[in-house]
Write a protein that holds these residues in place. Structure first.
Motif, PDB file in Angstrom:
ATOM      1  N   VAL A  82       0.870  -1.053   0.126  1.00 44.62           N
ATOM      2  CA  VAL A  82      -0.178  -0.078   0.041  1.00 44.62           C
ATOM      3  C   VAL A  82       0.692   1.330  -0.038  1.00 44.62           C
ATOM      4  CG1 VAL A  82      -1.794   1.009   1.227  1.00 44.62           C
ATOM      5  CG2 VAL A  82      -1.801  -1.226   1.196  1.00 44.62           C
ATOM      6  N   VAL A  83       2.040   1.291   0.770  1.00 45.26           N
ATOM      7  CA  VAL A  83       2.681   2.486   0.770  1.00 45.26           C
ATOM      8  C   VAL A  83       3.415   2.664  -0.768  1.00 45.26           C
ATOM      9  CG1 VAL A  83       5.144   3.124   1.454  1.00 45.26           C
ATOM     10  CG2 VAL A  83       3.539   2.358   3.040  1.00 45.26           C
ATOM     11  N   GLU A  84       3.900   1.662  -1.257  1.00 46.15           N
ATOM     12  CA  GLU A  84       4.429   1.717  -2.799  1.00 46.15           C
ATOM     13  C   GLU A  84       3.118   2.413  -3.941  1.00 46.15           C
ATOM     14  OE1 GLU A  84       6.086  -2.019  -4.123  1.00 46.15           O
ATOM     15  OE2 GLU A  84       7.483  -1.803  -2.629  1.00 46.15           O
ATOM     16  N   LEU A  85       1.931   1.883  -3.655  1.00 42.98           N
ATOM     17  CA  LEU A  85       0.773   2.260  -4.257  1.00 42.98           C
ATOM     18  C   LEU A  85       0.754   3.695  -4.000  1.00 42.98           C
ATOM     19  CD1 LEU A  85      -0.875   1.228  -6.524  1.00 42.98           C
ATOM     20  CD2 LEU A  85      -2.653   0.491  -4.616  1.00 42.98           C
ATOM     21  N   LEU A  86       0.871   3.994  -2.632  1.00 43.82           N
ATOM     22  CA  LEU A  86       0.581   5.483  -2.366  1.00 43.82           C
ATOM     23  C   LEU A  86       1.519   6.473  -2.968  1.00 43.82           C
ATOM     24  CD1 LEU A  86      -0.839   7.815  -0.889  1.00 43.82           C
ATOM     25  CD2 LEU A  86      -0.103   7.077   1.190  1.00 43.82           C
ATOM     26  N   TYR A  87       2.887   6.157  -2.983  1.00 47.16           N
ATOM     27  CA  TYR A  87       3.982   6.690  -3.512  1.00 47.16           C
ATOM     28  C   TYR A  87       3.594   7.040  -5.053  1.00 47.16           C
ATOM     29  CZ  TYR A  87       7.792   6.936  -0.149  1.00 47.16           C
ATOM     30  OH  TYR A  87       8.618   7.306   0.911  1.00 47.16           O
ATOM     31  N   ALA A  88       3.474   5.972  -5.791  1.00 44.72           N
ATOM     32  CA  ALA A  88       3.053   6.227  -7.158  1.00 44.72           C
ATOM     33  C   ALA A  88       1.786   7.184  -7.336  1.00 44.72           C
ATOM     34  CB  ALA A  88       2.580   4.765  -7.852  1.00 44.72           C
ATOM     35  N   SER A  89       0.763   7.059  -6.508  1.00 43.70           N
ATOM     36  CA  SER A  89      -0.462   7.909  -6.749  1.00 43.70           C
ATOM     37  C   SER A  89      -0.089   9.344  -6.431  1.00 43.70           C
ATOM     38  CB  SER A  89      -1.514   7.129  -5.815  1.00 43.70           C
ATOM     39  OG  SER A  89      -1.907   5.806  -6.064  1.00 43.70           O
ATOM     40  N   SER A  90       1.009   9.356  -5.209  1.00 39.32           N
ATOM     41  CA  SER A  90       0.854  10.692  -5.000  1.00 39.32           C
ATOM     42  C   SER A  90       2.094  11.348  -6.097  1.00 39.32           C
ATOM     43  CB  SER A  90       1.677  10.741  -3.489  1.00 39.32           C
ATOM     44  OG  SER A  90       2.069  11.932  -3.274  1.00 39.32           O
ATOM     45  N   VAL A  91       2.849  10.841  -6.501  1.00 36.59           N
ATOM     46  CA  VAL A  91       3.782  11.561  -7.408  1.00 36.59           C
ATOM     47  C   VAL A  91       3.440  11.653  -8.689  1.00 36.59           C
ATOM     48  CG1 VAL A  91       6.175  11.043  -8.698  1.00 36.59           C
ATOM     49  CG2 VAL A  91       5.820  10.533  -5.969  1.00 36.59           C
ATOM     50  N   PHE A  92       2.375  10.547  -9.121  1.00 38.03           N
ATOM     51  CA  PHE A  92       1.765  10.681 -10.426  1.00 38.03           C
ATOM     52  C   PHE A  92       0.495  11.618 -10.431  1.00 38.03           C
ATOM     53  CE2 PHE A  92       4.058   6.357 -11.092  1.00 38.03           C
ATOM     54  CZ  PHE A  92       5.343   7.240 -11.451  1.00 38.03           C
ATOM     55  N   GLN A  93       0.229  12.159  -9.086  1.00 36.89           N
ATOM     56  CA  GLN A  93      -1.024  12.999  -9.070  1.00 36.89           C
ATOM     57  C   GLN A  93      -2.210  12.552  -9.332  1.00 36.89           C
ATOM     58  OE1 GLN A  93      -0.065  16.847 -11.114  1.00 36.89           O
ATOM     59  NE2 GLN A  93       2.113  16.720 -10.431  1.00 36.89           N
ATOM     60  N   ILE A  94      -2.743  11.588  -8.795  1.00 36.42           N
ATOM     61  CA  ILE A  94      -4.055  10.880  -8.646  1.00 36.42           C
ATOM     62  C   ILE A  94      -4.878  11.073  -7.488  1.00 36.42           C
ATOM     63  CG2 ILE A  94      -5.402   8.820  -9.229  1.00 36.42           C
ATOM     64  CD1 ILE A  94      -3.680   9.845 -11.799  1.00 36.42           C
ATOM     65  N   GLU A 116      -7.756  11.120  -6.034  1.00 37.09           N
ATOM     66  CA  GLU A 116      -8.798  10.270  -5.313  1.00 37.09           C
ATOM     67  C   GLU A 116      -7.962   8.937  -4.945  1.00 37.09           C
ATOM     68  OE1 GLU A 116      -8.637   9.199  -9.857  1.00 37.09           O
ATOM     69  OE2 GLU A 116      -8.536  10.844  -8.620  1.00 37.09           O
ATOM     70  N   LEU A 117      -7.018   8.486  -5.625  1.00 38.90           N
ATOM     71  CA  LEU A 117      -6.482   7.175  -5.007  1.00 38.90           C
ATOM     72  C   LEU A 117      -5.697   7.330  -3.794  1.00 38.90           C
ATOM     73  CD1 LEU A 117      -6.236   4.217  -5.908  1.00 38.90           C
ATOM     74  CD2 LEU A 117      -4.417   4.746  -7.218  1.00 38.90           C
ATOM     75  N   VAL A 118      -5.047   8.826  -3.919  1.00 44.76           N
ATOM     76  CA  VAL A 118      -4.248   8.930  -2.763  1.00 44.76           C
ATOM     77  C   VAL A 118      -5.235   8.965  -1.365  1.00 44.76           C
ATOM     78  CG1 VAL A 118      -3.009  10.869  -1.824  1.00 44.76           C
ATOM     79  CG2 VAL A 118      -2.398  10.435  -3.655  1.00 44.76           C
ATOM     80  N   SER A 119      -6.293   9.650  -1.647  1.00 45.54           N
ATOM     81  CA  SER A 119      -7.127   9.743  -0.303  1.00 45.54           C
ATOM     82  C   SER A 119      -7.836   8.266  -0.028  1.00 45.54           C
ATOM     83  CB  SER A 119      -8.636  10.509  -0.863  1.00 45.54           C
ATOM     84  OG  SER A 119      -9.569  10.585   0.188  1.00 45.54           O
ATOM     85  N   LEU A 120      -8.106   7.594  -0.819  1.00 43.06           N
ATOM     86  CA  LEU A 120      -8.272   5.872  -0.669  1.00 43.06           C
ATOM     87  C   LEU A 120      -7.282   5.485   0.202  1.00 43.06           C
ATOM     88  CD1 LEU A 120     -10.111   3.336  -0.733  1.00 43.06           C
ATOM     89  CD2 LEU A 120      -9.155   2.991  -2.955  1.00 43.06           C
ATOM     90  N   LEU A 121      -5.974   5.352  -0.236  1.00 41.86           N
ATOM     91  CA  LEU A 121      -5.056   4.520   0.305  1.00 41.86           C
ATOM     92  C   LEU A 121      -4.588   5.203   1.558  1.00 41.86           C
ATOM     93  CD1 LEU A 121      -3.007   4.166  -3.079  1.00 41.86           C
ATOM     94  CD2 LEU A 121      -4.274   2.435  -1.719  1.00 41.86           C
ATOM     95  N   GLN A 122      -4.653   6.523   1.680  1.00 47.17           N
ATOM     96  CA  GLN A 122      -4.416   7.241   3.103  1.00 47.17           C
ATOM     97  C   GLN A 122      -5.228   6.518   4.171  1.00 47.17           C
ATOM     98  OE1 GLN A 122      -3.818  11.428   4.960  1.00 47.17           O
ATOM     99  NE2 GLN A 122      -5.381  11.424   3.375  1.00 47.17           N
ATOM    100  N   ARG A 123      -6.504   6.179   3.668  1.00 43.14           N
ATOM    101  CA  ARG A 123      -7.525   5.761   4.813  1.00 43.14           C
ATOM    102  C   ARG A 123      -7.200   4.461   5.152  1.00 43.14           C
ATOM    103  NH1 ARG A 123     -11.421   8.361   1.402  1.00 43.14           N
ATOM    104  NH2 ARG A 123     -11.979   6.290   0.493  1.00 43.14           N
ATOM    105  N   ARG A 124      -6.427   3.643   4.058  1.00 44.31           N
ATOM    106  CA  ARG A 124      -6.219   2.284   4.416  1.00 44.31           C
ATOM    107  C   ARG A 124      -4.813   2.110   5.461  1.00 44.31           C
ATOM    108  NH1 ARG A 124      -6.254  -1.477  -1.011  1.00 44.31           N
ATOM    109  NH2 ARG A 124      -8.543  -1.229  -1.531  1.00 44.31           N
ATOM    110  N   LEU A 125      -4.030   3.067   5.042  1.00 49.06           N
ATOM    111  CA  LEU A 125      -2.817   3.254   5.772  1.00 49.06           C
ATOM    112  C   LEU A 125      -3.184   3.579   7.355  1.00 49.06           C
ATOM    113  CD1 LEU A 125       0.009   4.501   3.250  1.00 49.06           C
ATOM    114  CD2 LEU A 125      -0.496   2.188   4.365  1.00 49.06           C
ATOM    115  N   LEU A 126      -4.297   4.518   7.508  1.00 49.80           N
ATOM    116  CA  LEU A 126      -4.802   4.946   8.748  1.00 49.80           C
ATOM    117  C   LEU A 126      -4.994   3.801   9.620  1.00 49.80           C
ATOM    118  CD1 LEU A 126      -6.687   8.236   8.002  1.00 49.80           C
ATOM    119  CD2 LEU A 126      -4.599   8.083   9.530  1.00 49.80           C
TER     120      LEU A 126
END
Length: 596
Positions: free
Chosen positions: A161-173, A175-185
């Motif tokens: 999930v951390v790797e997926l969040l890195y990709a979503s954040s750097v590549f500027q998506i 809605e996916l960042v928001s979803l993955l942040q909730r998972r990591l919480l």
């Protein structure tokens, strides 16, 4: 002049529309067509990623040394980052490329400089860009190889999930960042504090303040020492955690007092180790009354230094290789966390005990298993190919445990380890109990093969009682006998779960969702406010639908794979239908029993 009369249209033009079934609602015209069209579009675009015969990619991104073909028009339309990159606007920000076979080629390590994005995580990310759907995490990279782990917050699950969040954040998506942040919480409170560190780092680099604040509070409450904070976290974050700890203990100043001279000498020894200068360490020891054990120098070297430095330090022969630090870790435990085979072998050669356990009952091999992905452990090594370090570490430690079986026997008598087994057993008992409720036929097959008796937990839901009830205590049972019994029970239930995952994958996914999201609270529908009860009823209906779909999917897969012969297919289908009807009746009965 009389107007010519038009011929009467056929009577079928004025026929009444067919009546809707009782209880059915009319749908908006074209609504179903839109859903079908979007579903087909999504699956067709996904074929561009999955099937080589549809490969018409016009660029490549190298991930873990292997190129991944991408379509610049799709990525540019979905991501501002890729739009700027492919148009040349992002070339100055680490987005340079080189031509390979006529296609531009980009390096993932340059696109995501502050973190790591593995191949599986990137393919999952691309699948979302192409289809608009986020796939479940592949088990081979999100599940560890500890057979007693619930896999709800182990390191592979977090790392994916951390790797997926890195990709979503750097590549500027976003809605996916928001979803993955909730998972990591959700991971932060469940995970070991060491596993919170990668979550904290991605929160820093992605500027996710809510996630960062949650991680900082979790680390501040832990017993992670200041040296680890300074070595593994950004300076500002480490200082904030120290400040929180100071404010939390205003009435206990004596506990914070340290001898500055003593502390300074320990720091000098650590800096000498950072410089790979063991001769300087010897000089510092001779000039003061500090010992290697006082400075936890072997712990420090095992965690942060090169394997040659560790070997040279151990040659001094003045340290206790089985010494536990204030957190209850030996140097071997820290080496297992680092997963460096050379350091593990050096410690074992000098007498480190592989059977020593941490304060929560984990041995070095258990630590390694919890950190190792199934993919890395199960991948077969080809001839002349370097073996995976994680697999080597586990093999070395397991061999050492087998070499000294008496030490293993002594280690399982720890009361802390017994408590840990009780918690794992409780999870497995509950999981298999719910499997018997939702999928009785499938659960029965798996339990019979695994030779597991009926489960003993959830007595309010099950009428059966088992002699292996966790609450029953035999006063004549020694700790060793108790742990043998618990381990035997755990092994049987683990095998049951594994068989379920192998032969009934869709049913297992329903159980995963049910247990991970704490949906078992639905069985107590009479609790809560009227609004909460209404939400529970809605989610209960969703659960029933998930059960029905999973049952039908596994049944269809079984038929397609030819598991049942043609001569017995009719009777098998009738048996499956009866099994699902029985499962559905159990769910309905539970709903009535707890909501009436």
């Amino acid at each position: 002049m009389a107007q010519a009369s038009m011929p009467a249209p056929p009577s079928r033009f004025f026929a009444r529309p067919p009546a809707l079934p009782v209880g059915a609602r009319p749908t908006r015209p074209g609504g179903n067509l839109e859903v079908v069209s979007l579903g087909k579009l999504s699956s067709n675009l996904e074929r561009l990623l999955l099937h080589s015969e549809f490969d018409c990619s016009d660029a490549e991104i190298v991930v873990e040394g292997a190129p991944v073909g991408v379509h610049r028009c799709i990525l540019a339309a979905r991501s501002r980052f890729f739009h700027d990159l492919f148009s040349g606007a992002g070339a100055g920000a680490g987005g340079g490329c080189r031509q390979e076979g006529g296609k531009p080629r980009y390096e993932m390590s340059e696109l995501v400089p502050h973190g790591r994005v593995g191949r599986e995580a990137f393919m999952n990310f691309l699948s979302y860009l192409y289809t608009g759907k986020l796939k479940p995490a592949p088990p081979e990279v999100s599940v560890c190889v500890d057979p007693m782990c619930a896999h709800d917050a182990c390191r592979p699950a977090i790392t994916f999930v951390v790797e997926l969040l890195y990709a979503s954040s750097v590549f500027q998506i976003p809605e996916l960042v928001s979803l993955l942040q909730r998972r990591l919480l959700n991971f932060v409170e469940k995970a070991l504090v060491e596993d919170v560190i990668p979550i904290l780092l991605v929160a820093v680099h992605s500027q996710l303040n809510q996630l960062l604040s949650h991680c900082i509070k979790r680390v501040a409450r832990s017993d992670l020492d200041n040296i680890s904070l300074e070595k593994e976290l950004p300076h500002e974050v480490a200082e904030e955690i120290k400040s929180i700890r100071l404010k939390a203990q205003p009435d206990e100043p004596n506990s914070l007092i340290v001898d500055p001279v003593h502390e300074k000498r320990i720091r000098r020894i650590h800096r000498a180790l950072d410089s790979d200068d063991v001769e300087l360490v010897k000089l510092l020891l001779s000039e003061s009354d500090i010992t290697l054990d006082d400075a936890n120098a072997t712990h420090y070297a095992a965690a942060y230094c090169d394997s040659k430095v560790v070997a040279e330090l151990l040659e001094l022969g003045s340290s206790n290789v089985n010494l536990k630090n204030h957190r209850g870790y030996t140097p071997l435990h820290l080496a297992a966390m680092r997963r460096e085979p050379a350091i593990i072998v050096s410690l074992l050669t000098k007498g480190a005990s592989a059977s020593e356990t941490t304060s929560d009952g984990q041995s070095a091999v258990m630590i390694c298993r919890r950190l190792t992905r199934a993919k890395d452990y199960n991948t077969k090594t080809q001839q002349c190919q370097e073996s995976n370090k994680d697999r080597i570490c586990i093999d070395i430690l397991e061999r050492e445990m087998r070499r000294n079986p008496m030490a293993v026997e002594d280690s399982v008598t720890s009361p802390l380890l017994a408590d840990d087994l009780q918690m794992k057993l409780l999870y497995l008992e509950n999981r298999v109990a719910f499997a018997r409720l939702f999928f009785p036929a499938e659960a029965k097959v798996a339990m019979e093969i695994a030779q597991a008796e009926t489960t003993s937990e959830l007595r309010g839901l099950l009428t059966s009682r088992s002699s292996s009830n966790l609450r029953e205590v035999d006063l004549n049972e020694t700790p060793t006998m108790q742990n043998k019994r618990l381990r035997s029970r755990v092994d049987a239930l683990v095998k049951t779960v594994e068989l379920g995952r192998r032969y009934f994958p869709h049913c297992s996914q329903v159980l995963d969702k049910f247990l991970e999201e704490d949906l078992h609270d639905l069985f107590y529908l009479q609790k809560g406010t009227p609004d909460e009860q209404k939400i529970k009823r809605m989610r209960f209906c969703e659960l029933k639908e998930d059960v029905r779909k999973a049952f039908n999917q596994d049944k269809a897969d079984s038929v397609r794979s030819g598991l049942s012969s043609s001569s017995s297919s009719s009777s098998s289908l009738k048996g499956d239908t009866r099994a699902f009807q029985g499962c559905n009746e159990v769910v309905e009965l539970l709903w009535y029993m707890y909501y009436r």
